[in-house]
Every structure is written in C-alpha cells, then in structure tokens.
Design a protein around this motif. Structure first.
Motif, mmCIF file in Angstrom:
data_model
loop_
_atom_site.group_PDB
_atom_site.id
_atom_site.type_symbol
_atom_site.label_atom_id
_atom_site.label_comp_id
_atom_site.label_asym_id
_atom_site.label_seq_id
_atom_site.Cartn_x
_atom_site.Cartn_y
_atom_site.Cartn_z
ATOM 1 N N ASP A 94 7.720 -3.260 -1.355
ATOM 2 C CA ASP A 94 8.469 -1.997 -1.449
ATOM 3 C C ASP A 94 7.674 -0.805 -0.919
ATOM 4 O O ASP A 94 8.248 0.214 -0.557
ATOM 5 C CB ASP A 94 8.854 -1.715 -2.913
ATOM 6 N N GLU A 95 6.352 -0.947 -0.908
ATOM 7 C CA GLU A 95 5.504 0.186 -0.496
ATOM 8 C C GLU A 95 5.106 0.109 0.976
ATOM 9 O O GLU A 95 4.171 0.796 1.404
ATOM 10 C CB GLU A 95 4.218 0.207 -1.337
ATOM 11 N N ILE A 96 5.802 -0.716 1.755
ATOM 12 C CA ILE A 96 5.311 -1.004 3.106
ATOM 13 C C ILE A 96 5.225 0.248 3.985
ATOM 14 O O ILE A 96 4.284 0.405 4.762
ATOM 15 C CB ILE A 96 6.149 -2.113 3.776
ATOM 16 N N GLU A 97 6.194 1.152 3.836
ATOM 17 C CA GLU A 97 6.124 2.387 4.634
ATOM 18 C C GLU A 97 4.847 3.149 4.331
ATOM 19 O O GLU A 97 4.180 3.662 5.230
ATOM 20 C CB GLU A 97 7.328 3.279 4.323
ATOM 21 N N LYS A 98 4.533 3.199 3.042
ATOM 22 C CA LYS A 98 3.314 3.885 2.618
ATOM 23 C C LYS A 98 2.084 3.205 3.241
ATOM 24 O O LYS A 98 1.144 3.871 3.675
ATOM 25 C CB LYS A 98 3.215 3.853 1.083
ATOM 26 N N GLY A 99 2.120 1.874 3.303
ATOM 27 C CA GLY A 99 1.013 1.131 3.903
ATOM 28 C C GLY A 99 0.788 1.526 5.355
ATOM 29 O O GLY A 99 -0.344 1.745 5.793
ATOM 30 N N PHE A 100 1.884 1.624 6.109
ATOM 31 C CA PHE A 100 1.764 2.036 7.514
ATOM 32 C C PHE A 100 1.276 3.485 7.616
ATOM 33 O O PHE A 100 0.488 3.822 8.496
ATOM 34 C CB PHE A 100 3.097 1.855 8.253
ATOM 35 N N GLU A 101 1.765 4.328 6.704
ATOM 36 C CA GLU A 101 1.307 5.728 6.706
ATOM 37 C C GLU A 101 -0.192 5.821 6.461
ATOM 38 O O GLU A 101 -0.897 6.587 7.114
ATOM 39 C CB GLU A 101 2.031 6.518 5.605
ATOM 40 N N MET A 102 -0.667 5.010 5.498
ATOM 41 C CA MET A 102 -2.100 5.045 5.188
ATOM 42 C C MET A 102 -2.922 4.694 6.417
ATOM 43 O O MET A 102 -3.979 5.265 6.661
ATOM 44 C CB MET A 102 -2.419 4.064 4.057
ATOM 45 N N LEU A 103 -2.419 3.732 7.212
ATOM 46 C CA LEU A 103 -3.169 3.316 8.400
ATOM 47 C C LEU A 103 -3.058 4.340 9.523
ATOM 48 O O LEU A 103 -3.953 4.475 10.351
ATOM 49 C CB LEU A 103 -2.681 1.947 8.874
ATOM 50 N N THR A 104 -1.945 5.061 9.545
ATOM 51 C CA THR A 104 -1.793 6.114 10.545
ATOM 52 C C THR A 104 -2.713 7.285 10.218
ATOM 53 O O THR A 104 -3.228 7.952 11.111
ATOM 54 C CB THR A 104 -0.329 6.596 10.595
ATOM 55 N N GLU A 105 -2.910 7.511 8.908
ATOM 56 C CA GLU A 105 -3.788 8.615 8.488
ATOM 57 C C GLU A 105 -5.023 8.070 7.793
ATOM 58 O O GLU A 105 -5.281 8.337 6.624
ATOM 59 C CB GLU A 105 -3.014 9.561 7.571
ATOM 60 N N LYS A 106 -5.789 7.307 8.566
ATOM 61 C CA LYS A 106 -6.974 6.636 8.020
ATOM 62 C C LYS A 106 -7.979 7.616 7.422
ATOM 63 O O LYS A 106 -8.612 7.329 6.421
ATOM 64 C CB LYS A 106 -7.678 5.858 9.136
ATOM 65 N N ASP A 107 -8.126 8.777 8.070
ATOM 66 C CA ASP A 107 -9.131 9.732 7.597
ATOM 67 C C ASP A 107 -8.827 10.166 6.174
ATOM 68 O O ASP A 107 -9.714 10.303 5.347
ATOM 69 C CB ASP A 107 -9.170 10.964 8.507
ATOM 70 N N LYS A 108 -7.537 10.364 5.909
ATOM 71 C CA LYS A 108 -7.125 10.831 4.590
ATOM 72 C C LYS A 108 -7.156 9.694 3.569
ATOM 73 O O LYS A 108 -7.633 9.845 2.456
ATOM 74 C CB LYS A 108 -5.707 11.422 4.686
ATOM 75 N N SER A 109 -6.627 8.533 3.974
ATOM 76 C CA SER A 109 -6.433 7.445 3.003
ATOM 77 C C SER A 109 -7.671 6.573 2.837
ATOM 78 O O SER A 109 -7.827 5.905 1.826
ATOM 79 C CB SER A 109 -5.270 6.560 3.454
ATOM 80 N N GLY A 110 -8.542 6.552 3.839
ATOM 81 C CA GLY A 110 -9.685 5.641 3.800
ATOM 82 C C GLY A 110 -9.288 4.191 4.025
ATOM 83 O O GLY A 110 -10.074 3.281 3.779
ATOM 84 N N ALA A 111 -8.071 3.963 4.528
ATOM 85 C CA ALA A 111 -7.597 2.582 4.706
ATOM 86 C C ALA A 111 -8.296 1.917 5.888
ATOM 87 O O ALA A 111 -8.508 2.539 6.930
ATOM 88 C CB ALA A 111 -6.090 2.574 4.929
ATOM 89 N N ILE A 112 -8.666 0.663 5.711
ATOM 90 C CA ILE A 112 -9.164 -0.143 6.827
ATOM 91 C C ILE A 112 -8.177 -1.294 7.032
ATOM 92 O O ILE A 112 -7.442 -1.322 8.001
ATOM 93 C CB ILE A 112 -10.590 -0.666 6.567
ATOM 94 N N LYS A 113 -8.123 -2.218 6.083
ATOM 95 C CA LYS A 113 -7.104 -3.274 6.146
ATOM 96 C C LYS A 113 -6.211 -3.155 4.917
ATOM 97 O O LYS A 113 -6.689 -3.195 3.789
ATOM 98 C CB LYS A 113 -7.766 -4.656 6.200
ATOM 99 N N VAL A 114 -4.922 -2.991 5.170
ATOM 100 C CA VAL A 114 -3.935 -2.915 4.097
ATOM 101 C C VAL A 114 -3.169 -4.234 4.078
ATOM 102 O O VAL A 114 -2.683 -4.690 5.115
ATOM 103 C CB VAL A 114 -2.959 -1.740 4.323
ATOM 104 N N VAL A 115 -3.089 -4.850 2.909
ATOM 105 C CA VAL A 115 -2.426 -6.151 2.791
ATOM 106 C C VAL A 115 -1.195 -6.022 1.897
ATOM 107 O O VAL A 115 -1.263 -5.448 0.805
ATOM 108 C CB VAL A 115 -3.395 -7.210 2.224
ATOM 109 N N VAL A 116 -0.073 -6.536 2.409
ATOM 110 C CA VAL A 116 1.175 -6.524 1.646
ATOM 111 C C VAL A 116 1.244 -7.801 0.811
ATOM 112 O O VAL A 116 1.102 -8.905 1.338
ATOM 113 C CB VAL A 116 2.395 -6.461 2.590
ATOM 114 N N VAL A 117 1.435 -7.621 -0.482
ATOM 115 C CA VAL A 117 1.579 -8.765 -1.382
ATOM 116 C C VAL A 117 2.971 -8.692 -1.998
ATOM 117 O O VAL A 117 3.214 -7.868 -2.870
ATOM 118 C CB VAL A 117 0.494 -8.734 -2.481
ATOM 119 N N PRO A 118 3.912 -9.520 -1.507
ATOM 120 C CA PRO A 118 5.276 -9.458 -2.040
ATOM 121 C C PRO A 118 5.264 -9.816 -3.525
ATOM 122 O O PRO A 118 4.637 -10.799 -3.907
ATOM 123 C CB PRO A 118 6.034 -10.529 -1.238
ATOM 124 N N ARG A 119 5.900 -8.977 -4.334
ATOM 125 C CA ARG A 119 5.933 -9.284 -5.764
ATOM 126 C C ARG A 119 7.377 -9.351 -6.211
ATOM 127 O O ARG A 119 8.225 -8.764 -5.605
ATOM 128 C CB ARG A 119 5.206 -8.210 -6.583
#
Ligand SMILES: [Zn+2]
Ligand SMILES: [Zn+2]
Length: 378
Positions: free
Chosen positions: A353-378
C-alpha cells in the motif's frame, strides 16, 4: 490478488486483479519481498528504452517468495536443484529464447529476445508473480526474503567484478554510491580486495560503503569543486573511522598505498559528458574501466590516454555465467555467507500500500536517506 498497477505520473493504484497466467514450464510465486530498482524509477518517468509506457503494468523484478504452483513438468531450478511447490525461492528475472547463439553459448543476457519479469511479465509489486522454473533458486534456510530480494543487484555486481578481472592487490575505485555500487564493494571485500575507494554524493551511503569495506570515501558534492576524482581521491577525503571494518582503521585517501591511479574503476553512475574525461586520467596502465551506469549523454573519452596506457573500457550488462556457474547462484552463496555485510544496502521495508511513498523516498534520497527500498506485501 492485490497488485500495484502503475497509473502514470508516479502514481500506483492498489487493485484486485486476476492471478497472473502461468505459461508451460513457469511457476507462480507468492511474493515475499520485491526490491525497488533504479531502473523502475526510469520506467515510471517514461525514460526506459524497453518500456517507455508502463501504464497498466505490474513492475518489480527483484523478487523472492514461495512457489505456489508449477505449470507443466518444469522441475529443475537455476543451479540444477529440483523445485517444488512450497519452496522458498529467489527469482532471476531474465527470461530468454534459449535458442539463439548467445543463449546457447552462455551469454543469454545478451539474447535478442531478452525479457524481464517485472517489465515484460507481471512483476513482484503484487501478491503473486510468475517466472520460469529454471530461473528459480532455492533459498537456504535463514536467508530472509527481504535480503534475498537483493540477489538481482548483487548478481549485477558479481558480473561487473568478473568482467573486470579484479585481482586482490588491485587498487579499485567505485564511482557512484547506489545499491549496485555498494554491492560491488561488498563483493570486493568478500574476495579479499583491500584497496577500495568510493566517490559518491550521499554521506549516509558513503558511511555504508566504509562499513562494507571501502577504505576511502569521498563526497564529491562537498569535498570538491568539480568531480571529486581528479583531486580528492589522492587528496583530502577521509573514511569514517568509526564504522568501517576493513582492518587497519580508516586512512586519509591520499595514503591508500600512495596510489595516484587505480587498476580498476567501476563507473556506476550514468553521468554527464565529463565523467570519462575526469576518470580516465585516474586509471593506471593496463587498467580497466567498467561501465555499468545508464549513460544518458554521449561522453568525452581522452582517447590518447586510453591508447597510451592500454586502458580497457568494458561494458557490463546484467549477468550470466562465470566459468560455467550462474552468477545469480554465486550471488546467492555470497549473500547467504555474508548476510550482515549486504544487509547494509537495504534501508527501508514498506508494505504494498505504501509503494508510492517508496518511489518518492528513492526520488528524494537526500531527504529520506533511502538506498534500497523493499516492498513486502502484507
Ligand atoms: Zn534492477
Ligand atoms: Zn536467445
């Protein structure tokens, strides 16, 4: 099943859709984890040459999960192990024709009919995905799905190191600090290579790099007026002494065996027209420059230096076999034996459900600190 359908403009719709069809010799896999790749970012921006318009697609090609159904009598997984329903597997996303000369001679990743699960076929940003049985690798007990979703980028790193023919005493520069760059540093560390430098843009990533084996890390955005290579690597950058475990403590970059030049450079960013012009002067006689980044611009190459020092510029694309062994399998063994080392690469786990947020985090790496974001379907 629940799936994230790409809806254009960086948006995804979480919808109920029919289960994906299983072709003969393929399996259906209940997704345990699916990593978001840099190429997925290119896809949703409409910049991917293979899939310029992904609207309506289910993306996700860095997948691991549980086999729920096998169609036909495909029973042999990658690496030769029998695959059965209920097995936990990592999925190699490359599907090929199996008949062309490249497929038949072990260079299947160069097959003209190469297609990816998660690009041409429905991928892992869903409850279920599909893949050919012979692309499934049984996961050792104790290797979690989240970490196993790293197998694809790790296999890319293994292939790059193999094509570069790295020796343990080589002085190596990794240019770029994304997930593949970090995986390369991990692979080099496992191989016993000590003299590893990295140039990147993100302090958090560079700290990870020193934890994973780099002895010299330079933030070119902060430490240099230009590219960070010409001056800094032989100059004043310094690794984070607190966090790295490559033996002997961090040293100022200029003291990395007094090296002014590198035997091997991994070019992990696409980069602009100037990148090669800045890198080539840093390459030693008989050195190798491996190109992995997706270059969007034509690049200037100092051809005289390449000729004079017999520098080899080598492309590295996906992965295949190394001496008759699948590089995906080599990656699996390495990952299982060094879980802690490679877990540095994964920074975020999110739900479907948070996948859009995951892509946003990777687009704004400086802000989010994201390197690899993994989707875990729950
Ligand atoms: Zn990828
Ligand atoms: Zn082929």
């Amino acid at each position: 099943m629940k799936a994230a359908i790409f809806a254009g403009n960086g948006r995804f719709e979480i919808r109920e859709v029919p289960l994906p069809e299983i072709p003969e010799g393929w399996a259906r896999v209940k997704v345990g984890a699916a990593g978001i790749c840099g190429s997925d970012l290119h896809i949703i921006r409409g910049e991917h040459p293979v899939l310029p318009d992904a609207v309506g697609h289910i993306l996700g090609h860095e997948n691991a999960g549980v086999v729920t159904e096998i169609a036909g009598d495909g029973r042999w997984g990658g690496g030769g192990a029998a695959i059965a329903e209920g097995d936990r597997v990592g999925i190699e996303p490359l599907t090929t024709c199996g008949e062309c000369v490249y497929c038949r001679t072990g260079y299947y990743y160069l097959c003209e009919s190469l297609k990816h699960v998660g690009i041409a076929y429905p991928g892992g940003f869903a409850e279920y995905t599909v893949a050919p049985v012979n692309k499934l690798y049984r996961l050792p007990e104790g290797l979690a799905f989240t970490l196993a979703s790293l197998l694809d980028p790790l296999a890319v790193a293994v292939h790059a190191v193999n094509v570069a023919d790295v020796g343990v005493s080589d002085r190596v520069l990794v240019y770029g600090d994304g997930p593949v760059a970090l995986c390369i540093i991990g692979v080099l560390n496992v191989m016993g290579v000590r003299d590893i430098s990295i140039v990147g843009h993100h302090d958090r990533n560079l700290r990870k790099a020193t934890s994973m084996g780099a002895v010299c890390a330079v933030n070119s955005r902060r430490d240099s007026s230009r590219d960070g290579v010409s001056n800094d690597v032989s100059g004043y950058g310094e690794a984070d002494a607190g966090s790295h475990d490559n033996g002997g403590g961090a040293r100022p970059c200029g003291n990395v065996r007094g090296a002014k030049r590198f035997d091997v450079v991994f070019q992990c960013v696409g980069g602009g027209a100037q990148v090669m012009r800045d890198l080539i002067p840093r390459v030693e006689r008989l050195g190798r420059v491996v190109l992995l980044g997706i270059a969007t611009d034509l690049q200037l190459v100092p051809a005289f230096e390449v000729m004079a020092r017999e520098i080899r510029i080598i492309g590295s694309n996906s992965y295949g076999y190394f001496r008759q062994r699948p590089e995906f399998e080599i990656a699996l063994e390495m990952l299982d034996a060094h879980k802690l080392l490679f877990s540095h690469v994964i920074t975020h786990e999110i739900s479907l459900d948070e996948i859009e947020k995951g892509f946003e985090m990777l687009t704004e790496k400086d802000k989010s600190g994201a390197i690899k974001v993994v989707v875990v379907p729950r």
